[in-house]
Scaffold this motif. Structure first.
Motif, PDB file in Angstrom:
ATOM      1  N   LEU A 173       0.834  -1.204   0.000  1.00  0.00           N
ATOM      2  CA  LEU A 173       0.000   0.000   0.000  1.00  0.00           C
ATOM      3  C   LEU A 173       0.868   1.253   0.000  1.00  0.00           C
ATOM      4  N   ASN A 174       1.957   1.209   0.743  1.00  0.00           N
ATOM      5  CA  ASN A 174       2.883   2.337   0.787  1.00  0.00           C
ATOM      6  C   ASN A 174       3.491   2.581  -0.597  1.00  0.00           C
ATOM      7  N   ALA A 175       3.794   1.480  -1.315  1.00  0.00           N
ATOM      8  CA  ALA A 175       4.351   1.589  -2.670  1.00  0.00           C
ATOM      9  C   ALA A 175       3.337   2.213  -3.621  1.00  0.00           C
ATOM     10  N   CYS A 176       2.082   1.815  -3.501  1.00  0.00           N
ATOM     11  CA  CYS A 176       1.033   2.396  -4.349  1.00  0.00           C
ATOM     12  C   CYS A 176       1.002   3.914  -4.180  1.00  0.00           C
ATOM     13  N   LYS A 177       1.032   4.371  -2.933  1.00  0.00           N
ATOM     14  CA  LYS A 177       0.989   5.807  -2.669  1.00  0.00           C
ATOM     15  C   LYS A 177       2.250   6.492  -3.188  1.00  0.00           C
ATOM     16  N   TYR A 178       3.389   5.866  -2.999  1.00  0.00           N
ATOM     17  CA  TYR A 178       4.672   6.421  -3.441  1.00  0.00           C
ATOM     18  C   TYR A 178       4.693   6.606  -4.950  1.00  0.00           C
ATOM     19  N   TYR A 179       4.187   5.621  -5.668  1.00  0.00           N
ATOM     20  CA  TYR A 179       4.158   5.717  -7.137  1.00  0.00           C
ATOM     21  C   TYR A 179       3.105   6.712  -7.604  1.00  0.00           C
ATOM     22  N   MET A 180       1.986   6.802  -6.890  1.00  0.00           N
ATOM     23  CA  MET A 180       0.954   7.770  -7.260  1.00  0.00           C
ATOM     24  C   MET A 180       1.445   9.204  -7.099  1.00  0.00           C
ATOM     25  N   GLU A 181       2.450   9.394  -6.241  1.00  0.00           N
ATOM     26  CA  GLU A 181       3.015  10.728  -6.030  1.00  0.00           C
ATOM     27  C   GLU A 181       3.951  11.141  -7.155  1.00  0.00           C
ATOM     28  N   ASN A 230      -7.060  -5.765   4.886  1.00  0.00           N
ATOM     29  CA  ASN A 230      -7.748  -5.656   6.178  1.00  0.00           C
ATOM     30  C   ASN A 230      -8.297  -7.003   6.613  1.00  0.00           C
ATOM     31  N   VAL A 231      -8.908  -7.694   5.674  1.00  0.00           N
ATOM     32  CA  VAL A 231      -9.493  -9.010   5.953  1.00  0.00           C
ATOM     33  C   VAL A 231      -8.416  -9.997   6.400  1.00  0.00           C
ATOM     34  N   LYS A 232      -7.222  -9.877   5.801  1.00  0.00           N
ATOM     35  CA  LYS A 232      -6.130 -10.815   6.114  1.00  0.00           C
ATOM     36  C   LYS A 232      -5.368 -10.415   7.374  1.00  0.00           C
ATOM     37  N   GLY A 233      -5.700  -9.270   7.949  1.00  0.00           N
ATOM     38  CA  GLY A 233      -5.064  -8.864   9.191  1.00  0.00           C
ATOM     39  C   GLY A 233      -3.770  -8.095   9.036  1.00  0.00           C
ATOM     40  N   ALA A 234      -3.555  -7.485   7.851  1.00  0.00           N
ATOM     41  CA  ALA A 234      -2.340  -6.703   7.625  1.00  0.00           C
ATOM     42  C   ALA A 234      -2.408  -5.393   8.413  1.00  0.00           C
ATOM     43  N   ASP A 235      -1.255  -4.778   8.610  1.00  0.00           N
ATOM     44  CA  ASP A 235      -1.186  -3.502   9.316  1.00  0.00           C
ATOM     45  C   ASP A 235      -1.619  -2.377   8.374  1.00  0.00           C
ATOM     46  N   THR A 236      -2.864  -1.987   8.465  1.00  0.00           N
ATOM     47  CA  THR A 236      -3.410  -0.947   7.575  1.00  0.00           C
ATOM     48  C   THR A 236      -3.900   0.274   8.349  1.00  0.00           C
ATOM     49  N   LYS A 237      -3.546   0.363   9.638  1.00  0.00           N
ATOM     50  CA  LYS A 237      -4.062   1.452  10.481  1.00  0.00           C
ATOM     51  C   LYS A 237      -3.762   2.825   9.897  1.00  0.00           C
ATOM     52  N   LYS A 238      -2.531   3.001   9.433  1.00  0.00           N
ATOM     53  CA  LYS A 238      -2.118   4.300   8.894  1.00  0.00           C
ATOM     54  C   LYS A 238      -3.010   4.726   7.734  1.00  0.00           C
ATOM     55  N   PHE A 239      -3.277   3.788   6.823  1.00  0.00           N
ATOM     56  CA  PHE A 239      -4.038   4.121   5.619  1.00  0.00           C
ATOM     57  C   PHE A 239      -5.520   4.311   5.921  1.00  0.00           C
ATOM     58  N   CYS A 240      -6.030   3.533   6.875  1.00  0.00           N
ATOM     59  CA  CYS A 240      -7.426   3.708   7.274  1.00  0.00           C
ATOM     60  C   CYS A 240      -7.614   5.047   7.973  1.00  0.00           C
ATOM     61  N   GLU A 252      -5.785   7.775   7.498  1.00  0.00           N
ATOM     62  CA  GLU A 252      -5.688   8.820   6.477  1.00  0.00           C
ATOM     63  C   GLU A 252      -6.992   8.955   5.711  1.00  0.00           C
ATOM     64  N   LYS A 253      -7.602   7.809   5.458  1.00  0.00           N
ATOM     65  CA  LYS A 253      -8.863   7.808   4.709  1.00  0.00           C
ATOM     66  C   LYS A 253      -9.976   8.476   5.513  1.00  0.00           C
TER      67      LYS A 253
END
Length: 258
Positions: A158-166, A226-236, A238-239
């Motif tokens: 997810l961090n890579a997606c944001k980095y490339y979108m920038e 999220n369903v798989k239990g990954a660390d997504t707190k930062k992105f959630c 921000e959203k």
């Protein structure tokens, strides 16, 4: 054993990083005199010149492309491990555009690097779609591996997606968040080992479509991770912080004076 299923993790520094790529190999009666028959789980996507959407793996070592000398299968020395390493190192590389026969001559051409960057943009998006395909329909007996891999690497993807979108170049190494913060807080820091953003030369031309499409993929991946239990707190977080559009209240028109 005449059937084998293997998974390759996309190498760092390529548009395939952190992806999972599944292959089935059949060892025919003539093996090892002839190479195994290898099928790629493409999900209907062609994310590399050597990996067809129909599942064909185009590689001289497998006899699906012409080669010279040691590039071809050798019954005395060639192995399935060699095939997998070749796919990981030679096929899933940092500039897959030049894997296409004849395109290697464009390396020093003015348009070659630009086309390569454009290809990387598409390859990364297809890699993300392949992740979604694997998450929703994991290959049999690899369900736990798929869930565990994306639970561990979901945040980085997810961090890579944001980095490339920038506007940063797809395939460039995404800075580690912890090190970035450490460098920023270091007084007068001039750490030469810090990863510097590598802006894409064609970012201005591809921002609209690439950013929009990657954003959609980002949102879909966020849900699955999220369903798989990954660390997504930062992105959630921000959203949830995004300002909501306020609905404008229309004033009722005053009744006309009698």
């Amino acid at each position: 054993m005449d059937l084998l299923r293997a998974v390759i993790i996309g190498p760092q520094g390529t548009p395939y990083h952190d992806g999972l790529f599944f292959f089935d190999a059949q060892f025919t009666a003539s093996y090892p005199a002839t190479p195994p028959v290898v099928y790629y789980h493409s999900g209907g996507l062609r994310l590399n010149p050597n990996l067809y959407d129909c599942g064909t793996v185009c590689l001289s070592l497998l006899g699906t492309w012409h080669g010279n000398g040691c590039e071809n299968w050798n019954s005395a020395h060639s192995t399935m491990l060699q095939v997998l390493i070749s796919i990981q190192g030679l096929v899933l590389n940092e500039k897959p555009y030049f894997n296409e026969p004849g395109y290697e001559t464009e390396v020093n051409d003015a348009n070659g690097p630009r086309r390569s960057l454009e290809y990387n943009d598409t390859a990364f998006q297809h890699s993300c779609r392949t992740m979604l395909y694997s998450l929703r329909r994991p290959p049999q007996h690899f369900e736990d591996l798929v869930a565990g891999h994306f639970r561990e690497r979901g945040h980085a993807i997810l961090n890579a997606c944001k980095y490339y979108m920038e506007g940063n170049e797809v395939g460039s190494v995404v800075p580690d968040e912890g090190k970035e913060l450490e460098n920023a807080n270091a007084e007068g820091s001039s750490n030469s080992n810090a990863v510097k953003p590598k802006k894409c030369a064609g970012a201005g031309r591809r921002t609209a479509s690439f950013k929009a499409d990657t954003k959609v993929l980002f949102e879909e991946l966020l849900v699955e991770f999220n369903v798989k239990g990954a660390d997504t707190k930062k992105f959630c977080a921000e959203k949830s912080k995004k300002p909501r559009q306020k609905k404008k209240k229309l004033k009722k028109s005053q009744p006309a004076a009698a």
